[in-house]
Structures are given as C-alpha cells and as structure tokens.
Scaffold this motif. Sequence first.
Motif, short mmCIF file in Angstrom:
data_model
loop_
_atom_site.label_atom_id
_atom_site.label_comp_id
_atom_site.label_asym_id
_atom_site.label_seq_id
_atom_site.Cartn_x
_atom_site.Cartn_y
_atom_site.Cartn_z
N GLY A 46 -2.84 15.33 3.34
CA GLY A 46 -3.78 14.38 4.00
C GLY A 46 -4.45 13.72 2.81
N LEU A 47 -3.55 13.50 1.95
CA LEU A 47 -4.01 12.47 0.85
C LEU A 47 -3.76 10.96 1.06
N LEU A 48 -4.61 10.53 0.47
CA LEU A 48 -4.54 8.64 0.65
C LEU A 48 -4.05 8.28 -0.44
N PRO A 49 -3.31 6.92 -0.29
CA PRO A 49 -2.81 6.23 -1.61
C PRO A 49 -4.19 5.87 -2.19
N GLN A 50 -4.03 6.01 -3.52
CA GLN A 50 -5.04 5.47 -4.58
C GLN A 50 -4.54 4.42 -5.50
N VAL A 51 -5.26 3.20 -5.30
CA VAL A 51 -4.84 2.07 -6.00
C VAL A 51 -5.58 1.85 -7.06
N LEU A 52 -5.07 1.71 -8.37
CA LEU A 52 -5.42 1.59 -9.51
C LEU A 52 -5.24 0.08 -10.12
N GLY A 53 -5.95 -0.22 -11.21
CA GLY A 53 -5.63 -1.60 -11.62
C GLY A 53 -4.47 -1.60 -12.54
N GLN A 54 -4.24 -2.98 -12.53
CA GLN A 54 -2.85 -3.14 -13.48
C GLN A 54 -3.15 -2.39 -14.70
N GLY A 55 -1.89 -1.97 -15.33
CA GLY A 55 -1.93 -1.32 -16.64
C GLY A 55 -2.50 -0.04 -16.79
N ALA A 56 -2.94 0.48 -15.63
CA ALA A 56 -3.62 1.84 -15.50
C ALA A 56 -2.90 2.85 -16.05
N GLY A 57 -1.55 2.77 -15.97
CA GLY A 57 -0.74 3.95 -16.35
C GLY A 57 0.59 4.07 -15.64
N PRO A 58 1.21 5.06 -15.74
CA PRO A 58 2.64 5.05 -15.03
C PRO A 58 2.77 5.84 -13.59
N ALA A 59 1.52 6.49 -13.68
CA ALA A 59 1.52 7.27 -12.44
C ALA A 59 1.19 6.64 -11.14
N ARG A 60 1.75 6.99 -9.98
CA ARG A 60 1.48 6.60 -8.68
C ARG A 60 0.37 7.66 -7.99
N TYR A 61 -0.56 7.31 -7.47
CA TYR A 61 -1.50 8.36 -7.08
C TYR A 61 -1.90 8.50 -5.55
N TRP A 62 -2.27 9.61 -5.26
CA TRP A 62 -2.94 9.65 -3.89
C TRP A 62 -4.29 10.82 -4.10
N SER B 200 -6.97 14.22 -7.16
CA SER B 200 -5.82 13.21 -7.10
C SER B 200 -4.68 14.02 -7.46
N LEU B 201 -3.56 13.31 -6.64
CA LEU B 201 -2.22 13.79 -6.98
C LEU B 201 -1.41 12.64 -7.45
N GLY B 202 -0.75 12.64 -8.61
CA GLY B 202 0.06 11.60 -9.33
C GLY B 202 1.34 11.97 -9.42
N VAL B 203 2.27 11.08 -9.52
CA VAL B 203 3.87 11.37 -9.86
C VAL B 203 4.27 10.29 -10.98
N ILE B 204 4.92 10.94 -11.98
CA ILE B 204 5.30 9.89 -12.93
C ILE B 204 7.07 9.92 -13.08
N THR B 205 7.44 8.93 -12.71
CA THR B 205 8.87 8.88 -12.47
C THR B 205 9.84 7.96 -13.21
N PRO B 206 10.04 8.41 -14.57
CA PRO B 206 10.64 7.46 -15.39
C PRO B 206 12.17 7.27 -15.00
N MET B 207 12.51 8.55 -14.47
CA MET B 207 14.06 8.74 -13.90
C MET B 207 14.43 7.82 -12.66
N SER B 208 13.68 8.37 -11.78
CA SER B 208 14.11 7.91 -10.31
C SER B 208 13.47 6.57 -9.84
N ARG B 209 12.38 6.16 -10.64
CA ARG B 209 11.59 4.77 -10.23
C ARG B 209 11.13 4.41 -11.74
N HIS B 210 11.51 3.93 -12.40
CA HIS B 210 10.97 3.52 -13.65
C HIS B 210 9.79 2.72 -13.72
N PHE B 211 9.04 2.50 -14.66
CA PHE B 211 7.82 1.47 -14.78
C PHE B 211 7.85 0.80 -15.74
#
Length: 327
Positions: free
Chosen positions: A219-235, A243-254
């Motif tokens: 039941g985690l909600l998307p967490q919107v961070l400011g531009q340049g906040a880092g490579p992770a996408r968070y809930w 908070s849960l984040g994923v850092i995906t340099p291979m499957s979806r590079h940033f």
Amino acid sequence: MSSRLIDSFQRRIDYLRVSVTDRCDLRCTYCMPKGFKGFEEPDHWLRHDEMTRLVGLFVAQGVSKVRLTGGEPLLRRGVADLARGLTALSGLQDLSVSSNGTQLARHARPLREAGVQRLNISLDSLDRDCFARITGRDCLADVLDGLKEARAAGFDPIKLNMVVQADVNLDEVRRMVAFAIEQGFVLRLIEPMPVGDTGRASKGVDLSCLGEDLAREHGLLPQVLGQGAGPARYWRTPDGGMSLGVITPMSRHFCASCNRVRLGVDGTLYLCLGQNDQVPLGQMLRAGASDAELTQAILAGIAAKPERHEFNERPQQIVRFMSQTGG
C-alpha cells in the motif's frame, strides 16, 4: 548559489562523491574480487587538507551536496575531522556518508557531531549465512549494531542500500521491506552494474517491475521528489514513516538527469561510472597547480561529461572495480 557546472547536455552538476579510501574490510561479490590487492598506494591518497581544498573548489562553482564514500570510508583515520572541515565550507548544504556499517557503531556519534547529516548503509541480506556469502565476512551483527547507534546519534533518515542479485538474495527482498517498514528506514533496491569483472559476473533483476509490485503489496504511494534529487524512484507508506526506492541503471537508466561526478582517493575526477573519461586533479594539485588552474580543469571536465553510460551496449568497457571509482 548559481552553478557554473553545467555540462554540454544542460545538466547541472551539484553533487560530488568523494572516495576517502579504496580499501574495504568486505569483499562483496559484485564489487571487489576476493584476493584483490591492486589498491592505490597510501602515498597517493589525498591528505584531508588536499581533499578539502578540491571539494572547496567544487563548492565554489555550485556543488551543494557531497558524499564521503570508499571503499569503506570509516577505515580512513580521521574521517570525522575531514567531515568537520568540509561542513565549514560556505555553500555546502548537505554532507553525507556511504558505509558498509561494520565500523559504524563507534563512528556514528562523532560523524553526527562533525556535521554529517545523512547515512547510506549497504545491507544486502538479513540472513547471517547469505550476508557472509555476499560480503566474505560473518559480521551482520556489527552492521545491525551500527544502525542502532546511528539512530541513537540522531541520524534521520537512514537509507539502506540492497543490491539485488538473482539466485543470491532476490528471495530476501520482501523480508528487507518488512524490516525497513518496522524500523522506519528508507530502503533502496539497486541493480548491479557491470563495473569490472565482479560486476559483470553479477546477475541482476529488473527492479522497475519489482518495485511496483512491492508498492502495491504494501500500500505504498508514489513519492514525487524534485528534479535532480537522485536516481531512485520512490514510494512511501501513507504515514511517511518508510520509503521504498529502486535504482535501475540497467533496466531504465537515468543518465538524462545525472547530476553527479566522483573524486577518487588519489584526486582523479571520474565523470561517469560507465565511461573512462577522467581528469587528474590530484596530480595537478601535487604538481603545484593554482586554484584557478584546478578550477579550469574542473570546468573543462564537466563540459566533457559523457551523455550516458553504455553498460548494455559495451559491458566490457569498464575494467576498474567499483571501489576504485568511489562508491
């Protein structure tokens, strides 16, 4: 402070990662070979005053965030003194440390008192045997003790970095999510990168889909961070406690939003993890370069920062290990 560190792709570089040592007391399977001995000679390590001088030049050009890394930074003598000197730099807004946590119990309070604001702790498993297989040492208890001391010292948030490998610790991800929710930690799941032979030997997992599945399950909600906040996408949990984040340099590079460069322990400026572009700032400094000359070299380096890594197209390109680049 307006930044002069704008690369040719209009990315603002405001984040510097500084390796204070390439030594480590662990041998994580995706990072460094078990018998590796090709460390930088200590005479080549930048002294604390030299590091502070170079970091100060970056800060003067608009860098506002600095992270001390390694290897394992807490193995370097006097790292809290270095942190204290860096926090005195006018314009530096955020100083953090990445650590494997083995030495954290005795360093947490001095780091906090020196002005370090945030911690990232590597923790790939909560199973003692699996932790030992990944890291080469049976010291999970030391890391967990370090986390307790860090919380007692007032660090908040504390981020846990879990490198997820298929057939190694993938089955432990849900246990780690539950642990992070219970403890109120930020958990970041990371895809291994093919940096050096060890990185190429690690079989990763597409974390883009896994992150979304875990968010739905908890039941985690998307967490919107400011531009340049880092490579992770968070809930995050509805109460904001975890908070849960994923850092995906291979499957979806940033790469399009990359805002960072790395300074090696010898003062080499690395412009991209997945490319070989570098600037020998340490050599220049020890050859007597002035601040103006060093600044011009920094600006030229940033202007030459590559657009993106080529891990998928050219996985054999980077032969240095992650510990040699700086975390």
